[in-house]
Scaffold this motif. Structure first.
Motif, PDB file in Angstrom:
ATOM      1  N   TYR A 187       0.914  -1.219  -0.042  1.00 51.83           N
ATOM      2  CA  TYR A 187      -0.122  -0.162  -0.055  1.00 51.83           C
ATOM      3  C   TYR A 187       0.866   1.267  -0.016  1.00 51.83           C
ATOM      4  N   SER A 188       2.092   1.132   0.459  1.00 58.72           N
ATOM      5  CA  SER A 188       2.923   2.228   0.511  1.00 58.72           C
ATOM      6  C   SER A 188       3.297   2.726  -0.933  1.00 58.72           C
ATOM      7  N   ARG A 189       3.255   1.932  -1.764  1.00 53.29           N
ATOM      8  CA  ARG A 189       3.892   2.104  -3.090  1.00 53.29           C
ATOM      9  C   ARG A 189       2.694   3.228  -3.769  1.00 53.29           C
ATOM     10  N   VAL A 250       2.483   6.217   3.026  1.00 49.75           N
ATOM     11  CA  VAL A 250       1.133   5.526   2.835  1.00 49.75           C
ATOM     12  C   VAL A 250       0.651   5.559   1.386  1.00 49.75           C
ATOM     13  N   GLY A 251       1.376   5.853   0.296  1.00 50.08           N
ATOM     14  CA  GLY A 251       1.009   5.803  -1.128  1.00 50.08           C
ATOM     15  C   GLY A 251       0.823   7.132  -1.713  1.00 50.08           C
ATOM     16  N   TYR A 252       0.773   8.189  -1.139  1.00 48.75           N
ATOM     17  CA  TYR A 252       0.528   9.119  -1.717  1.00 48.75           C
ATOM     18  C   TYR A 252       1.574  10.287  -2.361  1.00 48.75           C
ATOM     19  N   THR A 253       1.579  10.835  -3.263  1.00 55.13           N
ATOM     20  CA  THR A 253       2.812  11.482  -3.982  1.00 55.13           C
ATOM     21  C   THR A 253       2.894  12.794  -3.262  1.00 55.13           C
ATOM     22  N   SER A 255       1.542  15.894   0.114  1.00 55.80           N
ATOM     23  CA  SER A 255       0.834  16.067   1.267  1.00 55.80           C
ATOM     24  C   SER A 255      -0.516  16.696   1.130  1.00 55.80           C
ATOM     25  N   GLN A 256      -0.551  17.291  -0.125  1.00 57.27           N
ATOM     26  CA  GLN A 256      -1.958  17.908  -0.688  1.00 57.27           C
ATOM     27  C   GLN A 256      -2.831  16.853  -1.302  1.00 57.27           C
ATOM     28  N   SER A 257      -2.241  15.975  -1.878  1.00 60.09           N
ATOM     29  CA  SER A 257      -3.187  14.793  -2.488  1.00 60.09           C
ATOM     30  C   SER A 257      -3.646  13.868  -1.224  1.00 60.09           C
ATOM     31  N   LEU A 258      -2.906  13.803  -0.242  1.00 62.77           N
ATOM     32  CA  LEU A 258      -3.102  13.004   1.104  1.00 62.77           C
ATOM     33  C   LEU A 258      -4.181  13.884   1.834  1.00 62.77           C
ATOM     34  N   SER A 259      -4.221  15.238   2.160  1.00 63.45           N
ATOM     35  CA  SER A 259      -5.078  15.994   2.424  1.00 63.45           C
ATOM     36  C   SER A 259      -6.413  15.956   2.019  1.00 63.45           C
ATOM     37  N   ARG A 260      -6.468  16.004   0.554  1.00 65.29           N
ATOM     38  CA  ARG A 260      -7.814  16.129   0.182  1.00 65.29           C
ATOM     39  C   ARG A 260      -8.623  14.809   0.356  1.00 65.29           C
TER      40      ARG A 260
END
Length: 277
Positions: A187-189, A250-253, A255-260
């Motif tokens: 999942y981290s990929r 956790v597999g997001y490229t 911080s913005q994509s994770l935050s959304r």
């Protein structure tokens, strides 16, 4: 000329490998008409007939067996077996048990109504048995070698029955388990795709997605997203990592994509989630 009687019998207590393990291995060159039973065993016992012939009786059924073959005894079965009077058999045996013993036998088509079968590459099986008998089974360092030989021996026994799935859900469970393990380890990929996972199990992507959706109650992509975000939430509560570092873990490229994604799932931003905990 009658072969000299030979008898080897070794027992070992298994305390670590509880799913499927052997506790007894032996070898006997039988006299003519040598017999055992009638009796009832408390564990599983499998005999490999390497030479000669004899008869095996189990719960009223009589089987006349000739090398190379095997016969299987289950716990609680009333059994009797006897060497032929002219061509007495020689056999090796394994006493085994384990929490998954019956399930594993069933997957090999050795269901409750199967008591015997043929042996693939009998010369190899003899070699494996001799190696197992030669091991010092009371040395912990030999535990893996012994268990490996046990599995190797078992892989050569073949039922005349076609393997069947005992539970309608077992094949589905296998694919589900494979998916969950794959995702848990990858999942981290950020480049992980459902197509990659479906390819690893040999299924069409569309069919695989439909199957996982039915089994998990959500699409495989939705499950992957849920897992990533829950892992991110856990990291926010248990570490001092930045949101950018957590995103990468956790597999997001970014911080913005994770935050959304995080706000859409939890209803708040990662930073607020961490502060409110």
């Amino acid at each position: 000329m009658t072969r000299p009687h030979q008898f080897d019998n070794h027992f070992v207590k298994e305390r670590l490998l509880q799913d499927f393990y052997f506790f007894n291995v032996g070898h006997e060159v039988c006299w003519p008409n040598h017999s055992f039973g009638p009796t009832v065993k408390e564990n599983y016992l499998l005999h490999f007939v390497s030479q000669g012939q004899g008869r095996f009786q189990v719960d009223g059924l009589t089987l006349n067996l000739t090398a190379p073959s095997f016969f299987l005894i289950r716990p609680g079965e009333r059994i009797f077996y006897q060497a032929d009077d002219k061509d007495p058999w020689e056999y090796y045996w394994l006493g085994f048990d384990g929490t998954q013993a019956e399930n594993l036998l069933t997957t090999a088509a050795l269901t409750n109504d199967v008591h015997s079968g043929q042996v693939i590459a009998p010369e190899t099986v003899v070699t494996l048995f001799e190696k197992l008998l030669a091991l010092d089974l009371y040395q912990p360092a030999n535990k893996f070698k012994a268990q490996s030989l046990f599995y190797g021996i078992f892989s050569h026994f073949e039922s005349s029955h076609t393997p069947t799935v005992t539970s309608g859900n077992s094949w589905r469970q296998t694919y589900q388990d494979s998916f969950l393990l794959y995702v848990a380890n990858h999942y981290s990929r950020s480049d992980l795709t459902i197509a990659e996972i479906s390819h690893s199990v040999g299924l069409n992507r569309t069919y695989f997605s439909q199957l996982m959706t039915k089994l998990l109650g959500r699409s495989p992509q939705a499950y992957l997203k849920k897992l990533r975000l829950e892992k991110a939430a856990d990291l926010l509560l248990t570490t001092d990592l930045s949101i950018a570092d957590i995103a990468l873990q956790v597999g997001y490229t970014s911080s913005q994509s994770l935050s959304r994604a995080f706000k859409d799932y939890f209803g708040c931003t990662p930073s607020r989630y961490g502060k409110n905990a």
